[in-house]
Design a protein around this motif. Structure first.
Motif, PDB file in Angstrom:
ATOM      1  N   ASN A 368      35.978 -30.205 -49.460  1.00 36.46           N
ATOM      2  CA  ASN A 368      35.999 -31.574 -48.915  1.00 36.46           C
ATOM      3  C   ASN A 368      34.663 -31.945 -48.290  1.00 36.46           C
ATOM      4  O   ASN A 368      34.133 -33.041 -48.526  1.00 36.46           O
ATOM      5  N   LYS A 371      32.365 -32.678 -50.983  1.00 38.92           N
ATOM      6  CA  LYS A 371      32.714 -33.925 -51.680  1.00 38.92           C
ATOM      7  C   LYS A 371      32.350 -35.153 -50.857  1.00 38.92           C
ATOM      8  O   LYS A 371      31.853 -36.132 -51.373  1.00 38.92           O
ATOM      9  N   TYR A 372      32.602 -35.088 -49.553  1.00 33.46           N
ATOM     10  CA  TYR A 372      32.421 -36.291 -48.736  1.00 33.46           C
ATOM     11  C   TYR A 372      31.121 -36.278 -47.931  1.00 33.46           C
ATOM     12  O   TYR A 372      31.008 -36.955 -46.917  1.00 33.46           O
ATOM     13  N   ASP A 396      30.687 -31.411 -41.020  1.00 33.10           N
ATOM     14  CA  ASP A 396      29.718 -32.002 -41.951  1.00 33.10           C
ATOM     15  C   ASP A 396      29.193 -33.292 -41.339  1.00 33.10           C
ATOM     16  O   ASP A 396      29.761 -33.796 -40.358  1.00 33.10           O
ATOM     17  N   ILE A 401      35.896 -40.088 -41.492  1.00 33.39           N
ATOM     18  CA  ILE A 401      37.245 -40.590 -41.798  1.00 33.39           C
ATOM     19  C   ILE A 401      37.590 -41.667 -40.782  1.00 33.39           C
ATOM     20  O   ILE A 401      37.358 -41.503 -39.578  1.00 33.39           O
ATOM     21  N   ILE A 409      45.821 -37.552 -42.796  1.00 31.81           N
ATOM     22  CA  ILE A 409      45.153 -36.855 -43.915  1.00 31.81           C
ATOM     23  C   ILE A 409      45.800 -35.524 -44.292  1.00 31.81           C
ATOM     24  O   ILE A 409      45.596 -35.027 -45.376  1.00 31.81           O
ATOM     25  N   ALA A 416      42.346 -40.977 -47.914  1.00 31.56           N
ATOM     26  CA  ALA A 416      41.865 -42.046 -47.041  1.00 31.56           C
ATOM     27  C   ALA A 416      41.476 -43.275 -47.860  1.00 31.56           C
ATOM     28  O   ALA A 416      41.840 -44.397 -47.530  1.00 31.56           O
ATOM     29  N   GLY A 426      39.963 -35.866 -55.995  1.00 26.09           N
ATOM     30  CA  GLY A 426      41.011 -35.301 -55.120  1.00 26.09           C
ATOM     31  C   GLY A 426      42.349 -35.992 -55.323  1.00 26.09           C
ATOM     32  O   GLY A 426      42.403 -37.155 -55.680  1.00 26.09           O
ATOM     33  N   GLY A 428      44.759 -35.458 -52.808  1.00 28.93           N
ATOM     34  CA  GLY A 428      45.358 -35.544 -51.468  1.00 28.93           C
ATOM     35  C   GLY A 428      46.249 -34.352 -51.156  1.00 28.93           C
ATOM     36  O   GLY A 428      47.182 -34.459 -50.368  1.00 28.93           O
ATOM     37  N   LEU A 431      44.289 -30.652 -48.014  1.00 28.88           N
ATOM     38  CA  LEU A 431      44.514 -30.442 -46.575  1.00 28.88           C
ATOM     39  C   LEU A 431      45.958 -30.036 -46.282  1.00 28.88           C
ATOM     40  O   LEU A 431      46.213 -29.331 -45.304  1.00 28.88           O
TER      41      LEU A 431
HETATM   42  P1  ADP Z   1      41.607 -34.642 -51.530  1.00 33.28           P
HETATM   43  O1  ADP Z   1      41.962 -33.747 -52.636  1.00 33.28           O
HETATM   44  O2  ADP Z   1      41.780 -36.083 -51.842  1.00 33.28           O
HETATM   45  O3  ADP Z   1      40.304 -34.331 -50.910  1.00 33.28           O
HETATM   46  P2  ADP Z   1      42.650 -33.637 -49.109  1.00 33.28           P
HETATM   47  O4  ADP Z   1      44.057 -33.378 -48.676  1.00 33.28           O
HETATM   48  O5  ADP Z   1      41.756 -32.481 -49.161  1.00 33.28           O
HETATM   49  O6  ADP Z   1      42.719 -34.364 -50.468  1.00 33.28           O
HETATM   50  O7  ADP Z   1      42.046 -34.705 -48.144  1.00 33.28           O
HETATM   51  C1  ADP Z   1      42.768 -35.859 -47.838  1.00 33.28           C
HETATM   52  C2  ADP Z   1      41.842 -36.998 -47.528  1.00 33.28           C
HETATM   53  O8  ADP Z   1      41.179 -36.733 -46.297  1.00 33.28           O
HETATM   54  C3  ADP Z   1      40.774 -37.176 -48.558  1.00 33.28           C
HETATM   55  O9  ADP Z   1      41.209 -38.003 -49.567  1.00 33.28           O
HETATM   56  C4  ADP Z   1      39.657 -37.768 -47.752  1.00 33.28           C
HETATM   57  O10 ADP Z   1      39.830 -39.169 -47.705  1.00 33.28           O
HETATM   58  C5  ADP Z   1      39.846 -37.250 -46.360  1.00 33.28           C
HETATM   59  N1  ADP Z   1      38.911 -36.149 -46.069  1.00 33.28           N
HETATM   60  C6  ADP Z   1      39.172 -34.832 -46.110  1.00 33.28           C
HETATM   61  N2  ADP Z   1      38.104 -34.099 -45.741  1.00 33.28           N
HETATM   62  C7  ADP Z   1      37.104 -34.974 -45.448  1.00 33.28           C
HETATM   63  C8  ADP Z   1      35.733 -34.862 -45.019  1.00 33.28           C
HETATM   64  N3  ADP Z   1      35.201 -33.673 -44.757  1.00 33.28           N
HETATM   65  N4  ADP Z   1      35.049 -35.993 -44.844  1.00 33.28           N
HETATM   66  C9  ADP Z   1      35.615 -37.195 -45.053  1.00 33.28           C
HETATM   67  N5  ADP Z   1      36.870 -37.381 -45.472  1.00 33.28           N
HETATM   68  C10 ADP Z   1      37.627 -36.303 -45.667  1.00 33.28           C
END
Ligand code: ADP
Length: 464
Positions: A368, A371-372, A396, A401, A409, A416, A426, A428, A431
């Motif tokens: 994550n 990715k973000y 990070d 968020i 989340i 999000a 992703g 969702g 997490l």
């Molecule tokens: P995904 O597979 O979509 O990443 P997650 O359950 O891992 O699903 O995360 C859920 C949501 O939480 C993500 O879609 C993202 O919007 C937000 N998120 C998770 N980790 C981060 C991060 N490090 N920075 C920003 N947003 C995050």
């Protein structure tokens, strides 16, 4: 095998116990009272004979050397009626008064009646008439001899037997009354135990038919039964939760699958009908959508594993710093691609965890973060230790968020920003897996974030 109701079993058991107790008490008290009574009668009979001898002494006129024969006659007749045959001799053993001589018929009649009565009622006693001899003295001088003959060892008259049979009747009545009372008490007790159990059976049937809110109606007083009803309630709640979870999962999965499938099928339809040219770009889009679906399916598989394997964690003492470093190493290609700087910092803290599951947790959080994060950003994996816990933070400086999303989340399929995560691939679930595994270890996970500034995920694990 025939099955009896709990109510019948308890009532019968109770009645049998009381019956046995009443029976034993009746027999024991009957035997004891009869024995005591017989002992008392025996003592009284000996005492009476002695009293007669003592009384007779006063009927001798020492000066005149004469006996009061009128009194002796009266005493002899009275004694005969009481079952004593007396004979009085003077000092030279000459007979002075003899009941048998006086009224032979009456004496024999009396002896026969007593013998017959005792043989009938006490066949094992083996008694007979025996003679007790008393030497009568006045001022240390023998004045006569008294022979008292009575049924030995003892005899009971009509009144005595009436008393004993009345006693038996009372004992019998007491037995019947206690037995009735015991049966009633047994029924009440059996009812109070069997009713809640029968209701529990009904409730479990209702639960199996899908009514998770079946009511026990009445509160029970027995501790164990109360616990039973409470655990049935808890079981119903757990089953309902499980069913809801299953329903939610099915609808979530259906919802997640519908859009990409609809997209791919409409694009392919357009291509097949010649509306769309099968250009490289369009086929690429189809390919990406299908890839996303494959990703989603493997995510679901991982979630199922995480939820199922909660119970079978293979925990071992693990250095979390080393573990984090090994995960970072696996991300090298993605980090380089995005020009991200990622470091493991902090202390070499050890915790008792399942290393493979924990690797998955760190990997999801790092994935994550990568990715973000914006290109050229930095990611930190910090390991820390408190008095009784080990802490792992993944920080990070990426896109962050929004506050409204922060508390959701960790929910399954929650993203999000759907369009943004679609781009990042992703579904969702990452997490949700993190939270499931951490909770299975007895730990917790929290998230802090400021939109546009970055996010920080903190995992707290118990040391042992
Ligand atoms: P995904 O597979 O979509 O990443 P997650 O359950 O891992 O699903 O995360 C859920 C949501 O939480 C993500 O879609 C993202 O919007 C937000 N998120 C998770 N980790 C981060 C991060 N490090 N920075 C920003 N947003 C995050």
């Amino acid at each position: 095998m025939k099955h009896y109701s709990l109510r019948t079993m308890i009532s019968i058991g109770f009645a049998l116990i009381v019956l046995a107790v009443v029976f034993l008490i009746s027999i024991a008290s009957n035997i004891l009272i009869s024995r005591q009574f017989e002992k008392y009668v025996l003592e009284q009979q000996d005492k009476k004979a002695e009293e007669m001898a003592q009384n007779l002494v006063f009927q001798y006129d020492n000066a005149a050397g004469e006996w009061n024969l009128d009194y002796i006659h009266g005493l002899g007749m009275y004694a005969l009626n009481e079952g004593y045959i007396i004979k009085l001799y003077d000092a030279d053993e000459n007979i002075l008064w003899d009941a048998e001589n006086h009224d032979m018929t009456l004496c024999h009649q009396m002896m026969d009646t007593i013998s017959l009565r005792m043989k009938e009622n006490r066949p094992g006693l083996d008694g007979d008439f025996v003679i007790h001899r008393f030497i009568l003295n006045q001022e240390d001088q023998i004045i006569g001899i008294l022979d008292v003959s009575h049924y030995s060892p003892y005899y009971l008259n009509e009144d005595d037997f009436r008393f004993l049979s009345a006693l038996n009747r009372i004992l019998f009545a007491v037995g019947i009354i206690s037995l009735t009372g015991a049966v009633l008490a047994g029924l009440l007790l059996a009812n109070s135990i069997s009713r809640p159990i029968a209701r529990t059976v009904e409730v479990t049937k209702e639960i199996s038919e899908g009514n998770y809110h079946a009511d026990f109606q009445k509160k029970v007083r027995t501790k164990e039964l109360l616990e039973l009803t409470q655990s049935v309630d808890q079981m119903a709640a757990a089953l309902e939760e499980q069913e809801n979870l299953q329903k939610r999962l099915t609808s979530d999965v259906a919802h997640e699958l519908r859009t990409p499938l609809a997209n791919v099928s409409s694009w392919l339809e357009a291509i097949l009908e010649g509306v769309w040219e099968p250009t490289q770009e369009r086929l690429q889009s189809c390919y990406e959508e299908l890839n996303r679906l494959t990703g989603l399916v493997s995510d679901l598989e991982r979630l199922r594993q995480a939820e199922n394997e909660n119970l079978k964690l293979q925990k071992e003492e693990t250095d979390l710093f080393k573990l984090a470093q090994s995960v970072i190493d696996c991300f090298e290609a993605q980090l380089t691609e995005k020009r991200l700087c990622c470091t493991a910092e902090g202390v070499h803290a050890a915790a008792c965890v399942d290393p493979n599951r924990m690797k998955q947790v760190i990997s999801n959080l790092l994935s994550n973060a990568v990715k973000y994060s914006n290109e050229g950003g930095s990611v930190r994996c910090v390991i820390d230790r408190t008095k009784d816990a080990v802490i792992l933070r993944v920080e990070d400086d990426g896109i962050g968020i929004a506050e409204k999303d922060l508390e959701r989340i960790f929910e399954r399929f929650y993203r999000a920003d759907r369009s943004r995560s679609r781009r990042t691939g992703g579904a969702g679930i990452g997490l949700t897996i993190v939270k499931t595994i951490v909770q299975a270890h007895g730990g917790r996970v929290t998230a802090e974030s400021r939109e546009g500034h970055g996010s920080c995920f903190t995992i707290t694990l118990p040391e042992k």
